[in-house]
Design an enzyme around this catalytic site. Structure first.
Site: not given
Length: 565
Positions: A293, A304, A318
């Site tokens: 999460s 990224d 998740k």
């Protein structure tokens, strides 16, 4: 009986209301009304005619939970009785004595007191048995019931009657409940000259502030040139705290995560809103299959944006957003309303809810279901579930004897005895169980009748049973006897073969008894393959910068150095 009638009348009124008010809706809505009507009549007939007495509340709760479990693992019904636990998951706070408890046979024991809170300050230790709470015996009492008795309004008193190994007669402690706030950052410090380390265990309210304070303290007290963020086994928590932690290291206005759902009201972009604390310091983030999460948002977004290198194992996967919706009678519905998407455009959520590893994390994903994405500098990253680390470090699997020693509480029980017969030990960084201590452990498990079957032995037992049933056993009796002899394990031999890993686990468990959670962390990171890889990356001049630059050749070359431990 009144409560049962109330539930039945309420259900009947709801169905009647829906039947009348929605009679002109579209086919899909009419189907909904029809099925609710069927449910109501089924429930009524079952309640009236089932041979044994039924509990209407239990039946409804069971049907609700079964319905929600068919959707995804995270949509859940939270009755009023569970709201305290739900609030604790969000805020990290509750009123109590500051301790984990567990069941041990017919009794409940202290599993771990939290340093600095009432239980620990009073001298209560892990392994102490709770005999009574305020004079009420806990024998045969459900674990949840004991927990409820320990919790309460801060400022209120309770009396615990305890039994401790090595002490004659019961001990009595009078404690005052406090607001218990569990830290999101249980430890931070320096692991090398110039390299800081921060363990983040949760993302409850205030997590980002704790991380910010930790970074500032490391900068103030040391020459901080690089930083490791440890998110391993962090189950996540509040989305906004993940965004704010990213904001400590990236520019204002960077998109960290967006959410997309069926309803437009759940579509949101979450960007950084402040100037960063440090946008240049080299970062390595450590993750494992228990990182989920919000942990995955931090690791994935900083990967990224080419702000950090990720080390460890693929994360849990998740990436679903849950929103709490109020229901009648102070209950809540925690419902999945959207999915997380990080800066490259990939989704964190595992594509398959069902085919997962035993711990619930992402299982094998067919290549045909995986899509390529690119980081800001053009590095290739992939979806399919979780965050794939830039450098994969797979820890060595524990031996079967180590697992069984844990399952049968041998480590825990020995540490309890050790703590109650040794007043002090060395520092967490230096303590290691001595040879004499290990000999005591071997004698301890023999004294307690420790036995187990390996997976091979269990498979052989099943094969033997099948062979006898199918009458093949007599045809290969000698071969079966020979194989049984070769597969048979020996406790003493296994304790010698796997001594290093068993000794390390014992050391961590014992250190935890004297120095609590911080001590366990300090003991763990002394021999930590993933942390060693992080240190290697940070200590090798130019490696981190070259990999993050988007030079695929550099990443491939660096990745060749990654090994399984």
């Amino acid at each position: 009986m009144k409560k049962k009638k109330h539930i039945i009348y309420l259900a009947g009124f709801l169905i009647l209301f829906l039947s009348v008010g929605f009679s002109t809706l579209k086919n899909r809505d009419l189907e909904l009304v029809k099925n609710l009507d069927i449910y109501h009549t089924l429930f009524r007939e079952l309640n009236m005619f089932y041979v044994d007495e039924t509990d209407p509340e239990e039946l409804v709760t069971t049907s609700i939970e079964a319905m929600l479990s068919s959707l995804d693992p995270y949509t859940a019904f939270i009755p009023e009785s569970d709201m305290d636990d739900f609030q604790f998951q969000t805020t990290g706070e509750y009123g109590g004595i500051g301790s984990l408890i567990r069941r041990s046979g017919t009794q409940v024991m202290i599993a771990e007191p939290y340093d600095g809170f009432p239980a620990a300050r009073a001298g209560i230790r892990a392994g102490d048995m709770i005999l009574k709470v305020d004079g009420v015996s806990t024998r045969e009492m459900e674990l949840e019931s004991v927990s409820d008795r320990l919790k309460g309004k801060p400022g209120t008193e309770l009396i615990l009657t305890m039994d401790r190994y090595g002490v004659e007669g019961p001990l009595e402690f009078t404690l005052t409940r406090e607001k218990i706030s569990i830290l999101n950052v249980p430890y931070y410090g320096m692991i090398d000259p110039g390299t800081g380390y921060i363990r983040i265990s949760n993302f409850t309210t205030g997590a980002s502030k704790e991380v910010e304070n930790a970074v500032k303290a490391l900068k103030r007290e040391h020459e901080l040139n690089s930083l490791v963020l440890d998110l391993r086994s962090n189950p996540g928590g509040l989305l906004i705290e993940a965004v704010r932690i990213c904001n400590l290291f990236v520019d204002k206005g960077e998109m960290i995560v967006n959410t997309r759902g069926k309803m437009k009201q759940w579509d949101s972009d979450y960007s950084t809103s402040r100037e960063p604390l440090d946008r240049e310091i080299p970062l390595v983030i450590m993750v494992n299959r228990g990182s989920a999460s919000a942990s995955e948002i931090v690791a994935g977004a900083l990967q990224d944006l080419d702000r950090a290198i990720v080390v460890g194992r693929r994360t849990f996967g998740k990436g679903l957003v849950q929103t709490s919706r109020p229901l009648k009678y102070n209950a809540q519905l925690k419902v999945t309303t959207a999915k997380y998407y990080i800066p490259s455009g990939r989704c964190i959520q595992a594509l398959d809810y069902t085919h997962r590893n035993e711990d619930g994390s992402v299982g094998m994903i067919p290549d045909s279901l995986i899509s390529e994405y690119k980081t800001r500098n053009g590095r290739l990253v992939y979806d399919g579930g979780g965050i794939q680390p830039d450098f994969e470090v797979i820890p060595e699997m524990l031996s079967e004897i180590s697992i069984q020693l844990f399952t049968q509480s041998m480590y825990f029980d020995f540490a309890t005895r050790y703590r109650n017969t040794n007043e002090e030990i060395g520092s967490p960084e230096t303590f290691s169980l001595s040879n004499d201590g290990y000999d005591l452990f071997k004698a301890f498990i023999e004294e307690n009748g420790f036995e187990f079957q390996t997976a091979s032995e269990k498979a052989f037992t099943a094969l033997l049973k099948s062979a006898k049933r199918e009458k093949y056993y007599e045809l290969a009796k000698d071969e079966f006897s020979s194989l049984e002899e070769k597969l048979a394990h020996n406790n003493l031999k296994d304790l010698e073969t796997f001594e290093e890993e068993i000794r390390q686990i014992l050391t961590e468990e014992i250190v935890n008894r004297y120095y609590y959670q911080v001590g366990r962390i300090l003991s763990q990171i002394q021999k930590d393959p993933q942390l060693e890889k992080a240190r290697e990356i940070l200590n090798k001049p130019g490696m981190l910068k070259e990999v993050l630059s988007g030079n695929q050749g550099a990443l491939a070359k660096a990745s060749e150095q990654t090994i399984d431990y």
